[in-house]
Design a protein around this motif. Structure first.
Motif, mmCIF file in Angstrom:
data_model
loop_
_atom_site.group_PDB
_atom_site.id
_atom_site.type_symbol
_atom_site.label_atom_id
_atom_site.label_comp_id
_atom_site.label_asym_id
_atom_site.label_seq_id
_atom_site.Cartn_x
_atom_site.Cartn_y
_atom_site.Cartn_z
ATOM 1 N N LEU A 119 0.830 -1.202 0.000
ATOM 2 C CA LEU A 119 0.000 0.000 0.000
ATOM 3 C C LEU A 119 0.868 1.257 0.000
ATOM 4 O O LEU A 119 0.687 2.161 -0.819
ATOM 5 C CB LEU A 119 -0.920 -0.006 1.228
ATOM 6 C CG LEU A 119 -1.742 1.263 1.461
ATOM 7 C CD1 LEU A 119 -2.788 1.442 0.364
ATOM 8 C CD2 LEU A 119 -2.414 1.235 2.834
ATOM 9 N N PHE A 120 1.832 1.310 0.922
ATOM 10 C CA PHE A 120 2.715 2.483 0.995
ATOM 11 C C PHE A 120 3.599 2.588 -0.245
ATOM 12 O O PHE A 120 3.849 3.689 -0.744
ATOM 13 C CB PHE A 120 3.572 2.417 2.260
ATOM 14 C CG PHE A 120 2.891 2.937 3.496
ATOM 15 C CD1 PHE A 120 2.951 4.294 3.816
ATOM 16 C CD2 PHE A 120 2.192 2.086 4.340
ATOM 17 C CE1 PHE A 120 2.329 4.787 4.956
ATOM 18 C CE2 PHE A 120 1.569 2.569 5.483
ATOM 19 C CZ PHE A 120 1.639 3.924 5.790
ATOM 20 N N ALA A 121 4.062 1.445 -0.741
ATOM 21 C CA ALA A 121 4.940 1.449 -1.913
ATOM 22 C C ALA A 121 4.219 1.922 -3.171
ATOM 23 O O ALA A 121 4.819 2.550 -4.044
ATOM 24 C CB ALA A 121 5.513 0.055 -2.138
ATOM 25 N N GLY A 122 2.933 1.636 -3.251
ATOM 26 C CA GLY A 122 2.175 1.947 -4.465
ATOM 27 C C GLY A 122 1.527 3.317 -4.474
ATOM 28 O O GLY A 122 0.929 3.709 -5.479
ATOM 29 N N GLN A 123 1.619 4.052 -3.376
ATOM 30 C CA GLN A 123 1.000 5.372 -3.281
ATOM 31 C C GLN A 123 2.066 6.396 -2.875
ATOM 32 O O GLN A 123 3.151 6.030 -2.436
ATOM 33 C CB GLN A 123 -0.125 5.370 -2.243
ATOM 34 C CG GLN A 123 -1.176 4.318 -2.441
ATOM 35 C CD GLN A 123 -2.109 4.621 -3.609
ATOM 36 O OE1 GLN A 123 -2.194 5.767 -4.071
ATOM 37 N NE2 GLN A 123 -2.798 3.608 -4.108
ATOM 38 N N THR A 124 1.733 7.658 -3.011
ATOM 39 C CA THR A 124 2.615 8.721 -2.526
ATOM 40 C C THR A 124 1.796 9.601 -1.593
ATOM 41 O O THR A 124 1.204 10.605 -2.007
ATOM 42 C CB THR A 124 3.173 9.562 -3.699
ATOM 43 O OG1 THR A 124 3.772 8.690 -4.651
ATOM 44 C CG2 THR A 124 4.229 10.541 -3.193
ATOM 45 N N PHE A 125 1.742 9.203 -0.345
ATOM 46 C CA PHE A 125 0.928 9.934 0.630
ATOM 47 C C PHE A 125 1.670 11.165 1.142
ATOM 48 O O PHE A 125 2.871 11.110 1.426
ATOM 49 C CB PHE A 125 0.582 9.041 1.828
ATOM 50 C CG PHE A 125 -0.226 7.826 1.484
ATOM 51 C CD1 PHE A 125 -1.489 7.953 0.937
ATOM 52 C CD2 PHE A 125 0.269 6.546 1.717
ATOM 53 C CE1 PHE A 125 -2.249 6.834 0.612
ATOM 54 C CE2 PHE A 125 -0.470 5.425 1.418
ATOM 55 C CZ PHE A 125 -1.744 5.565 0.854
ATOM 56 N N ASP A 126 0.939 12.252 1.270
ATOM 57 C CA ASP A 126 1.498 13.436 1.931
ATOM 58 C C ASP A 126 1.383 13.295 3.451
ATOM 59 O O ASP A 126 2.257 13.754 4.188
ATOM 60 C CB ASP A 126 0.743 14.694 1.492
ATOM 61 C CG ASP A 126 0.941 14.976 0.010
ATOM 62 O OD1 ASP A 126 2.094 15.215 -0.391
ATOM 63 O OD2 ASP A 126 -0.050 14.947 -0.740
ATOM 64 N N ALA A 127 0.287 12.681 3.896
ATOM 65 C CA ALA A 127 0.047 12.544 5.331
ATOM 66 C C ALA A 127 -0.732 11.273 5.598
ATOM 67 O O ALA A 127 -1.413 10.731 4.715
ATOM 68 C CB ALA A 127 -0.723 13.756 5.870
ATOM 69 N N VAL A 128 -0.628 10.792 6.823
ATOM 70 C CA VAL A 128 -1.383 9.622 7.277
ATOM 71 C C VAL A 128 -2.149 10.015 8.529
ATOM 72 O O VAL A 128 -1.577 10.603 9.454
ATOM 73 C CB VAL A 128 -0.443 8.435 7.604
ATOM 74 C CG1 VAL A 128 -1.237 7.279 8.221
ATOM 75 C CG2 VAL A 128 0.292 7.973 6.349
#
Length: 332
Positions: free
Chosen positions: A86-95
């Motif tokens: 999940l983290f590898a496939g997305q580019t999150f600014d915040a969690v």
């Protein structure tokens, strides 16, 4: 921003997801939809955000039919491999990490669920934030970490090392784990100690839902410690209106911070029940019982630090909050 919201089928997670979408953020929501309480309510919350029960497949993304910027994934926090993907496939600014195994009483009989979700699961969140350089992690702690503290109001400057339940112990553990990651890796983290959140779409195991249901059905209310308890009941809109600016603004001086989020004004259990009676037009049948294991007499949030960051704004009164919940409850 692009925000990961864990527990997006839960009470606070649902409301936060809606608020983020309304202001134009992109949201990826995850939830394991466990059966700690009625899953029908969780699916109903998801339906409000355009996610149908029939479209959900474990581990697979489901796009909302109402919000182009919302994707939901049924996923367990302790599923290490899929959390990594999940983290590898997305580019999150915040969690914003709101998922957890909740409930004080449940932790007395099902302790492993709290370790699996609240410890192993939180570790996976921290590792995702470390490896993929998340700009800010906001996570749910709890007023329960104050445990057997006697000094009121509860302040984040007090020691919180006497938990009265395993649930509280896991939440305090989360704070300590976050501190280690903030210190070692510079990850900005904000822990939020929530104080008895209530409102529409709330959890059925919480006092307001339990009391309303019992009064409506003319069943006896289980009133523990003979009603001699106070709680800092905090309306859901007040919680969300404080989370949003906090999520946007990690601390500029210290990557690690802990804040209370509560109304700062406890009321007695009897006064809370009276408000429910008033709105339902029915009287409660009381069944007075001794204090439950893991419970505390009173909670009261010192919100001085919170107001320095978010400003001083009016809090929803108990009268208004209960009225809005009852209006929702009658239509749900």
């Amino acid at each position: 921003m692009k925000v990961l919201v864990t527990g997006s089928a839960g009470f606070i997670g649902f409301h936060l997801t809606v608020a983020l979408l309304l202001r134009g953020d992109e949201v990826i929501g995850i939830d394991n939809i466990n059966d700690y309480y009625e899953v029908s309510l969780k699916y109903a919350r998801l339906a409000e955000t355009g996610i149908s029960k029939e479209s959900i497949v474990y581990g697979a993304p489901t796009r909302s039919s109402r919000h182009a910027q919302y994707t939901f994934i049924k996923l367990a926090l302790n599923d290490r491999r899929r959390m990594e993907l999940l983290f590898a496939g997305q580019t999150f600014d915040a969690v914003c990490h709101l998922a957890a195994q909740a409930g004080v009483r449940y932790s007395l009989t099902n302790p492993q669920a709290y370790i699996d979700s609240n410890i192993y699961g939180f570790m996976n969140i921290l590792e995702g934030c470390r490896k993929y350089q998340i700009k800010h992690l906001v996570y749910a702690s709890s007023s329960s970490v104050y445990g057997l503290n006697k000094e009121l109001p509860f302040s984040t400057t007090q020691a919180a090392d006497r938990p009265a339940s395993l649930y509280a112990a896991t939440k305090k553990s989360n704070e300590l784990m976050a501190h280690a990651y903030s210190h070692l890796f510079g990850i900005p983290t904000t822990g939020l100690r929530f104080f008895t959140v209530y409102g529409p779409w709330g959890r059925p195991d919480m006092a307001l839902f339990l009391f309303t249901r019992a009064i409506e059905k003319r069943e006896a209310l289980k009133v523990f410690n003979y009603g001699l308890m106070k709680r800092d009941f905090t309306y859901i809109d007040d919680i969300i209106s404080r989370i949003l600016p906090l999520l946007d603004s990690p601390s500029a001086t210290d990557p690690y911070r802990i804040l209370n989020i509560g109304r700062g004004k406890p009321i007695s259990l009897f006064d809370f029940i009276t408000e429910i009676e008033k709105n339902l037009g029915k009287k409660a049948i009381h069944q007075h019982l001794p204090m439950q294991d893991g419970d505390v007499l009173e909670t009261w949030a010192d919100v001085t630090q919170l107001e320095l960051i978010c400003g001083r704004h009016p809090w929803v009164s108990t009268e208004e909050g209960v009225r809005k919940f009852i209006e929702w409850y009658k239509t749900y």
